[in-house]
Each structure stands twice: as structure tokens, then as C-alpha cells.
Motif scaffolding. Structure first.
Motif, PDB file in Angstrom:
ATOM      1  N   LEU A  19      39.837  23.229  12.127  1.00  0.00           N
ATOM      2  CA  LEU A  19      39.157  22.898  10.870  1.00  0.00           C
ATOM      3  C   LEU A  19      38.132  23.979  10.505  1.00  0.00           C
ATOM      4  O   LEU A  19      38.061  24.431   9.357  1.00  0.00           O
ATOM      5  N   GLN A  23      38.301  26.453   7.376  1.00  0.00           N
ATOM      6  CA  GLN A  23      37.226  26.480   6.390  1.00  0.00           C
ATOM      7  C   GLN A  23      36.737  27.921   6.194  1.00  0.00           C
ATOM      8  O   GLN A  23      36.547  28.382   5.075  1.00  0.00           O
ATOM      9  N   ALA A  26      39.272  29.840   4.250  1.00  0.00           N
ATOM     10  CA  ALA A  26      39.312  29.437   2.833  1.00  0.00           C
ATOM     11  C   ALA A  26      38.199  30.115   2.031  1.00  0.00           C
ATOM     12  O   ALA A  26      38.276  30.184   0.800  1.00  0.00           O
ATOM     13  N   GLU A  27      37.174  30.622   2.728  1.00  0.00           N
ATOM     14  CA  GLU A  27      36.114  31.341   2.005  1.00  0.00           C
ATOM     15  C   GLU A  27      36.670  32.578   1.292  1.00  0.00           C
ATOM     16  O   GLU A  27      36.056  33.106   0.377  1.00  0.00           O
ATOM     17  N   CYS A  29      39.274  32.625  -0.507  1.00  0.00           N
ATOM     18  CA  CYS A  29      39.986  32.225  -1.716  1.00  0.00           C
ATOM     19  C   CYS A  29      39.312  32.822  -2.957  1.00  0.00           C
ATOM     20  O   CYS A  29      38.129  32.564  -3.201  1.00  0.00           O
ATOM     21  N   LEU A  39      46.361  35.447  -1.080  1.00  0.00           N
ATOM     22  CA  LEU A  39      47.330  34.367  -0.896  1.00  0.00           C
ATOM     23  C   LEU A  39      47.647  34.163   0.580  1.00  0.00           C
ATOM     24  O   LEU A  39      47.758  33.026   1.046  1.00  0.00           O
ATOM     25  N   VAL A  42      44.750  32.278   2.204  1.00  0.00           N
ATOM     26  CA  VAL A  42      44.748  30.871   1.800  1.00  0.00           C
ATOM     27  C   VAL A  42      45.856  30.116   2.545  1.00  0.00           C
ATOM     28  O   VAL A  42      45.668  28.988   3.003  1.00  0.00           O
ATOM     29  N   ASN A  43      46.989  30.789   2.709  1.00  0.00           N
ATOM     30  CA  ASN A  43      48.103  30.182   3.430  1.00  0.00           C
ATOM     31  C   ASN A  43      47.754  29.929   4.897  1.00  0.00           C
ATOM     32  O   ASN A  43      48.055  28.868   5.455  1.00  0.00           O
ATOM     33  N   SER A  45      44.779  29.520   6.048  1.00  0.00           N
ATOM     34  CA  SER A  45      43.800  28.435   6.013  1.00  0.00           C
ATOM     35  C   SER A  45      44.514  27.077   5.957  1.00  0.00           C
ATOM     36  O   SER A  45      44.141  26.127   6.657  1.00  0.00           O
ATOM     37  N   LEU A  46      45.540  27.001   5.131  1.00  0.00           N
ATOM     38  CA  LEU A  46      46.322  25.759   5.019  1.00  0.00           C
ATOM     39  C   LEU A  46      46.980  25.389   6.354  1.00  0.00           C
ATOM     40  O   LEU A  46      47.001  24.224   6.733  1.00  0.00           O
ATOM     41  N   LEU A  49      44.343  23.911   8.566  1.00  0.00           N
ATOM     42  CA  LEU A  49      43.983  22.552   8.148  1.00  0.00           C
ATOM     43  C   LEU A  49      45.031  21.540   8.576  1.00  0.00           C
ATOM     44  O   LEU A  49      44.708  20.443   9.028  1.00  0.00           O
ATOM     45  N   GLY A  50      46.298  21.927   8.432  1.00  0.00           N
ATOM     46  CA  GLY A  50      47.390  21.036   8.831  1.00  0.00           C
ATOM     47  C   GLY A  50      47.335  20.757  10.328  1.00  0.00           C
ATOM     48  O   GLY A  50      47.476  19.614  10.770  1.00  0.00           O
ATOM     49  N   SER A  52      44.709  21.029  12.262  1.00  0.00           N
ATOM     50  CA  SER A  52      43.505  20.246  12.516  1.00  0.00           C
ATOM     51  C   SER A  52      43.764  18.769  12.230  1.00  0.00           C
ATOM     52  O   SER A  52      43.406  17.888  13.014  1.00  0.00           O
ATOM     53  N   GLU A  53      44.414  18.508  11.111  1.00  0.00           N
ATOM     54  CA  GLU A  53      44.656  17.119  10.726  1.00  0.00           C
ATOM     55  C   GLU A  53      45.533  16.405  11.765  1.00  0.00           C
ATOM     56  O   GLU A  53      45.270  15.246  12.107  1.00  0.00           O
TER      57      GLU A  53
END
Lengths: 252, 322
Positions: A19, A23, A26-27, A29, A39, A42-43, A45-46, A49-50, A52-53
Motif C-alpha cells: 500500500l 501510494q 501514485a505520486e 501521476c 503511465l 501509474v500501472n 502503483s495499481l 494496490l491490488g 495490498s488489497e
């Protein structure tokens, strides 16, 4: 508060690492050096996040108070976060972000590979999916390491600075404690010494390709996994958890 | 791309093709003004996608759930991707991306004025998706039939993603309106600030539009500003009412006979101000883009230098092997 304290703690570490790494990434972005790289970051970062979730949902499933993954992510303070120190370090510049990603992705790809063989099926399944992403992140970061090392004088200077800034946080990735050791005894997590060896082999190769020296005789920092952090984490959480603090109890 | 003017036979052939709704491709003959208009429009569209990443990026670090954060990141990534396709489509007309960016920085190329408004609360992310992307889709669906092939094809793909953006934006508004009083107030606040700028996105009334007539003749533009705006209004107002949002227009009337809404007067003075560069965020958006571009220069230089060195190394190796 949960059915398996050690497992719960370890899951939070994995979830928090991803996470916070996500984060930070993502800064970038709308701040990347070129649209394609914006891009890509950002990818990445995604992906974090996935991952982490997935870990956070597993942790939440062990929580007997009915907390959700969002409650755990957005409701804990910096002393209750268990990520490694490396991932919370500020981005500073592109070289710092790529070196951070290099160190972290090289660690994650070895860790996930080993966790896939571990006795916890759900961790093994999450790791089997995540390892593909970690390998891709590693490729992205090691490609940039070489480009920056062999590019221009300025890129080498910035890269060297990034390495010096971040290397002291790398030993922390392999730190073990009672939580880890008990899961190791249960064969859920691997021997951290072997992960460290593999990681060092990778680093020697990447540094040698770029003609950059691995820092020697540096003081190494410990903490993070016990909730003891650098001052940077509080600011990151402050921003990430802003809406929850401003509107307690609201559902989003 | 042949752009010699006064080639009346070619011009006639070109117009005949348009009349048959044929698609014009980059290597086909086209009038210079057709190419110029398209380059202006496509590069403006590309810049809009990229500048549009800023107001949304402003909330990405504060998105309140895993789900919201992932959706927003994916959405912003889509916008950047649209920017890439559109730059590529514009490059088929003979200008490269670096030049287009330079024109943006010099103020010679524009981007959509909608991004000169600030994103102030979380509901703004909902309003941007629902209203701004919603307005953009109405325009872009129509552009899927634009006469220039690369632009039309880019629109097909972009529309698919934009309709997802519009739905995610509306979903945020729905959640906020089902939330507590503060959340409902945030949603209404966002509606109040974004409604009129979204209507302005369709451009001036047809009678005042400088580019409409020629663009319609060339089938670059397929439907007029007012037609598209009205379609958006009639589609969106019931969605607002359904979740209990007020439309900030005291003169709004429903015409039972035509099943259509009549809106009050758009504030064209504000529209002109924003277009002239006096919007609330005009300066901030452009200077952010310039700053990021400047700060990334050393990275681009390093990548270019590395690439040159690698090619040299391969050549040296080939020579040594020979």
C-alpha cells in the motif's frame, strides 16, 4: 482480536508494504518525465494496490471485530503500520523512485517465489499472482538503473545519490523477529537468509552492469515491521487518510 | 499527405469522397485547411486528455477506499493512453509530439477549458466523470464518424473507455447522495460548480461558432454544438433528479411536448474569459505541465544518450565480428 496473531501481523506487513509503495508510486501521476513513463508508474502503483488489497482482505478475514480491508488501510496510525522503511522514503526524483523500485521488486520477486511453496494456501495463491507483477517491476527498474548509470553524467550522479540514500534501508527488508520466526517454524514463510542471498546476487549483477559500486560500510536501519518509522510515513498517511479523518464514520 | 491547393480536380475528387462518406487516410490527398483543422483539433484533444490528468491526479492520493483508488488510477491511466493515441493520430498529419508539446507551452495550442476549473472535494471526482466525461462522450460518439480515419478509429476505442469513466463518476455521486449530510452537500457543491462548465464544453451556440460550418462540410464534425449539448442535457438532468441533485439553473424548464429540457442562458462571458487564459487554473495547469516537462528532461536525455551508446556498441561488435 484475531484468530492467528502472527499470521495476521505478517499479512499486515505485506499489505502495508504494497500500500505504501503504491501510494508513493501514485505520486508520479501527471508528474512523469514522459507520458509513457507516467503511465507505467501509474500501472505499477495499481499492481501494488491490488496486491495490498489481497493481503489486507486476508488479514481482515482473521479480524474478529469485523474490520474490513478499508478499515485496516484507512483507520490505522503510523505506529500501527508495519511496512518496511524503504517503501515509505520520499520520491525526491525519478532516480530515487527507480532505485527504490529496484531494491523492493528484487526483494518481492524472491519472497513471493518462496511464499508460493509455503504451507498457507491463500498466501501461496496471492504470491503466485503477485510474483508475475514483481518480475515485471524488477525488469522495469533494472532497465532504468542501467539507462541512468550509462546515460549521462547527470543521470549517473543522480543514480549514485539515490543508491547512497536508499541502501541503508535495504537490510531492513530481511529483518526477522518472533512473528516471522514462528511462521518460519510453521513453514509458511521462507528462510530470510536465503532470500537475502538471492537478492544480493541480483544486486551484484545489476550494479555491475551499470558499473556502479555497491555501498560498503554503511549504517543499516532497522524498524518498520515493529511500527517504528521514519517521519515520512505520518505525512503520507495524513494525506491518504484525509477523508476518513475529516468525515469520521462516513461510507465511501 | 498532399496539400497542394488549387488542384481543383483533386479537390472535387476529395469532396466527392466525403459525399459518399468515405474515410480519408493520412496518405490520401486532402486540402491544406482540412489537415490544419484536424491537426488543431486532434492535438487539442490530446493535450486535453493529458492536462485532464491533473485535476484527477489531485485526488488520487486521497481516494478514500481501495476500490476508489484503483478505479481512479485506472481511469487516469486511460486518459494518458487516450493522449498517446491522439498524439499518434495527429502525428500522421506531419507534426511530432515534441512540437505539439512546444506549441502547448507557447500557448499556440489549446486544451479543453473544462480543466481550468479546480477539483475541490471528493465529489468533484464524481462530477468530472459523470458530467465532464459524460459531455465528452456525447461529442466523441459523434466523432466516431468523423471523416479522418485515424481520428475516427481513436474515437471508437476512447468512447468505450469513456463510458466506463462516466459510469464510475455517476457511481461516486450516487454513493455521496446516499451518504451523510456532509457528503450530500459535497455532491451538490460539485454539481453546482461543474454543471455550467460541462455545458460550455460543447462550444458556442451554432450561430456564433467560428469553426462549425467548415468542419461540418468536411464531415470532421458530424453534429452541431447545440444539437450535441441538448442531447447531453436531456440525458443528464433525469440522472441528477434520480439521485436528488438539484440542477443549478433557476430558468430550467421541461418542454412536455418535445420531451426536452430548456436551460437558462449560459454565461458566455465566463466562457470567453477561460478561453482567453483567465480561468481559475489556466496558469497553474500550464505551468505544472511545463515544470514536469523541464524536470523530466534529464531522464529523457539519459535514455536518449543510453540508446545512442547501445547502438554504437552493437555496431562496434558487428564490425569486430566482420
Amino acid at each position: 482480536m484475531n484468530n492467528n496473531e502472527n499470521l495476521y501481523q505478517f499479512l499486515l506487513r505485506c499489505a502495508d508494504d504494497n500500500l505504501i509503495a503504491g501510494q508513493r508510486m501514485a505520486e508520479w501521476c501527471s508528474n512523469g518525465p514522459i507520458l509513457e513513463e507516467d503511465l507505467a508508474m501509474v500501472n505499477i502503483s495499481l499492481d501494488f494496490l491490488g496486491q495490498s488489497e489481497s493481503f489486507m482482505e486476508y488479514a481482515a478475514s482473521l479480524d474478529t471485530t469485523g474490520k474490513t480491508s478499508d478499515d485496516l488501510a484507512f483507520g490505522r496510525s503510523e505506529r500501527e503500520y508495519y511496512n518496511h522503511l524503504l517503501v515509505e522514503q520520499p520520491n525526491d526524483d525519478f532516480a530515487v523512485s527507480m532505485v527504490k523500485l529496484l531494491f523492493f521488486s528484487a526483494f518481492q520477486k524472491e519472497l513471493y517465489t518462496a511464499l508460493m511453496e509455503g504451507k498457507d494456501e491463500r498466501i501461496a495463491a496471492i504470491s503466485a499472482k503477485a510474483v508475475k507483477e514483481a518480475r515485471y517491476h524488477y525488469r522495469h527498474a533494472s532497465d532504468w538503473f542501467e539507462r541512468l548509470a550509462l546515460g549521462t553524467d547527470e543521470s549517473l550522479r543522480r543514480l549514485t545519490y539515490a543508491v547512497e540514500e536508499l541502501w541503508p534501508f535495504t537490510e531492513n527488508l530481511f529483518e526477522t523477529d518472533e512473528v516471522y520466526n514462528s511462521l518460519f517454524a510453521e513453514q509458511i514463510v521462507p528462510d530470510m537468509k536465503s532470500i537475502r542471498e538471492k537478492w544480493m546476487t541480483t544486486m551484484r549483477e545489476v550494479f555491475s552492469n551499470g558499473g556502479v559500486d555497491i555501498p560498503a560500510n554503511v549504517h543499516m536501519y532497522a524498524g518498520g515491521i515493529n511500527g517504528y518509522h521514519t517521519e515520512h510515513l505520518g505525512h503520507l498517511l495524513c494525506e491518504m487518510q484525509y477523508l476518513h479523518h475529516a468525515h469520521p464514520g462516513a461510507q465511501w | 499527405m498532399e496539400t497542394v491547393e488549387n488542384t481543383s480536380a483533386e479537390l472535387l475528387a476529395f469532396e466527392a469522397r466525403l459525399a459518399k462518406d468515405e474515410v480519408i487516410e493520412p496518405k490520401d490527398w486532402m486540402p491544406a485547411d482540412y489537415a490544419k483543422t484536424l491537426l488543431r483539433q486532434i492535438s487539442q484533444h490530446a493535450h486535453s486528455e493529458v492536462i485532464g490528468m491533473q485535476p484527477e491526479g489531485n485526488w488520487v492520493l486521497r481516494a478514500p477506499t481501495y476500490r476508489a483508488k484503483k478505479i481512479l488510477l485506472a481511469k487516469i491511466q486511460d486518459e494518458g493512453g487516450h493522449g498517446l493515441y491522439l498524439y499518434s493520430a495527429a502525428e500522421t498529419l506531419g507534426m511530432d509530439r515534441a512540437q505539439m508539446i512546444e506549441q502547448l507551452h507557447q500557448g499556440k495550442a489549446k486544451y479543453s477549458s473544462i480543466f481550468n476549473y479546480p477539483a475541490l472535494n471528493w465529489a468533484d471526482i464524481g462530477a468530472i466523470g459523470w458530467l465532464v466525461d459524460g459531455a465528452a462522450i456525447v461529442n466523441q460518439v459523434s466523432l466516431q464518424r468523423t471523416s479522418f480515419g485515424p481520428y475516427a478509429r481513436a474515437m471508437v476505442r476512447i468512447c468505450m473507455e469513456e463510458s466506463f469513466h462516466q459510469r464510475q463518476g455517476y457511481e461516486i455521486m450516487v454513493r455521496m447522495m446516499r451518504g451523510n449530510a456532509e457528503q450530500r452537500q459535497m455532491a451538490q457543491d460539485a454539481m453546482n460548480r461543474w454543471w455550467w462548465p460541462a455545458l460550455m464544453m460543447f462550444g458556442p451556440h451554432d450561430k456564433d461558432s467560428a469553426h462549425t460550418q467548415q468542419s461540418m462540410k468536411w464531415k470532421i464534425k458530424r453534429q452541431s454544438n447545440d444539437v450535441l449539448r441538448q442531447r447531453f442535457i436531456d440525458k443528464t438532468i433525469p440522472q441528477a433528479h434520480f439521485i436528488g441533485l438539484n440542477v443549478p439553473d433557476p430558468d430550467l424548464k421541461y418542454d412536455e411536448e418535445n420531451k426536452s429540457y430548456q436551460i437558462g442562458e449560459i454565461n458566455w462571458a465566463e466562457f470567453q474569459q477561460v478561453i482567453c487564459g483567465n480561468g481559475f487554473c489556466n496558469h497553474a495547469r500550464l505551468s505544472h505541465h511545463k515544470k514536469v516537462h523541464r524536470e523530466g528532461e534529464w531522464v529523457r536525455q539519459a535514455a536518449a544518450a543510453f540508446s545512442v551508446k547501445q547502438k554504437q556498441k552493437q555496431q562496434d561488435l558487428a564490425t569486430a565480428m566482420a
